[in-house]
Design a protein around this motif. Sequence first.
Motif, PDB file in Angstrom:
ATOM      1  N   ASP A 280     -16.894  16.114   6.099  1.00  0.00           N
ATOM      2  CA  ASP A 280     -16.756  14.685   5.819  1.00  0.00           C
ATOM      3  C   ASP A 280     -16.956  14.391   4.339  1.00  0.00           C
ATOM      4  O   ASP A 280     -16.333  13.475   3.779  1.00  0.00           O
ATOM      5  N   THR A 281     -17.831  15.173   3.690  1.00  0.00           N
ATOM      6  CA  THR A 281     -18.097  14.982   2.266  1.00  0.00           C
ATOM      7  C   THR A 281     -16.904  15.352   1.400  1.00  0.00           C
ATOM      8  O   THR A 281     -16.559  14.639   0.444  1.00  0.00           O
ATOM      9  N   ALA A 285     -11.544  11.571   5.950  1.00  0.00           N
ATOM     10  CA  ALA A 285     -10.332  11.121   6.635  1.00  0.00           C
ATOM     11  C   ALA A 285      -9.694   9.964   5.878  1.00  0.00           C
ATOM     12  O   ALA A 285     -10.415   9.101   5.357  1.00  0.00           O
ATOM     13  N   PRO A 286      -8.377   9.933   5.779  1.00  0.00           N
ATOM     14  CA  PRO A 286      -7.722   8.811   5.080  1.00  0.00           C
ATOM     15  C   PRO A 286      -7.956   7.508   5.825  1.00  0.00           C
ATOM     16  O   PRO A 286      -8.099   7.496   7.069  1.00  0.00           O
ATOM     17  N   PRO A 287      -8.035   6.402   5.112  1.00  0.00           N
ATOM     18  CA  PRO A 287      -8.244   5.099   5.787  1.00  0.00           C
ATOM     19  C   PRO A 287      -7.074   4.776   6.699  1.00  0.00           C
ATOM     20  O   PRO A 287      -5.930   5.115   6.421  1.00  0.00           O
TER      21      PRO A 287
END
Length: 289
Positions: A280-281, A285-287
């Motif tokens: 996650d860092t 994930a793209p918005p």
Amino acid sequence: MKVGLGLPVGDPAALFTWARRADDGPFSTLGLLDRLVFDNPEPLVTLAALAAATRRVRVQTEVLLAPHHTTALLAKQTATIDRLSGGRFTLGVGVGGRADDCLAAGIDIRRRGRRLDEQLTALRRTWSGEPYGEGVGPIGPAPVTPGGPEVLVGGFAPAALDRVGRFADGFLGAALPPRYLDGLFRAAEAAWQRYGRPGRPRLVAQANVVLGPERTVRDARHRLRSYYAFTDRADHMVDGLLTTARAIREAVDGFAAIGADEVMLYCWSSDAGQVERLADTLFPAPPRA
């Protein structure tokens, strides 16, 4: 730039969880350290098992202390892992420097560099299918990767960097921040050119990291200190442990800026939740639209 994970050694049974989670995520490689007189799993046995439990991610010794191993058997073991993994194996090698490891392995600590040079020559010859030596035929199985698995040399001394040009496919720089590793990368490239090698060496960086609750951070610090307790640098290594998402992102960006092809994030705590936290860092994930 690729990002891999250096696996913690405190709980060998947990490594299957780490491997499967990494295989399902964005990480490129699973690395495993090598010591003989220490409470760690044997890396070649362990990586063979992890390769069988995964389908995509590469497995890598980081680094295997090759002088402690019998050369003929090492050639057979590494070719077997390469074959069984479908070519997903990288052999990272180094000379080591612990007197107790050398005593246990029955080798002369003063000859370990020369021994590694001899081993790398013999490994390449054996992987290519040539007879192992006078009176000895070829040693199989043939590796999937033509000429044998990828070889990375780790170390800091001029002799280690020279081996990159003479024998290896690339260089692994361990536990140094980008501003110091930059010079070693350039020295590895210079050795490559000195021996007339085509293209460029693959450059791999390593950073010690932990990401999680305070108990995870404490555990990582304890294990890192224990690993380096035989040196006078244990406190320095613990102080250099990256413990925040921001510090880890900045280090990865710094390694990319000096030309690293891959960075291995070495995790010292067995908390497998770090796989998702690190993903996650570094790979948010793209918005949603």
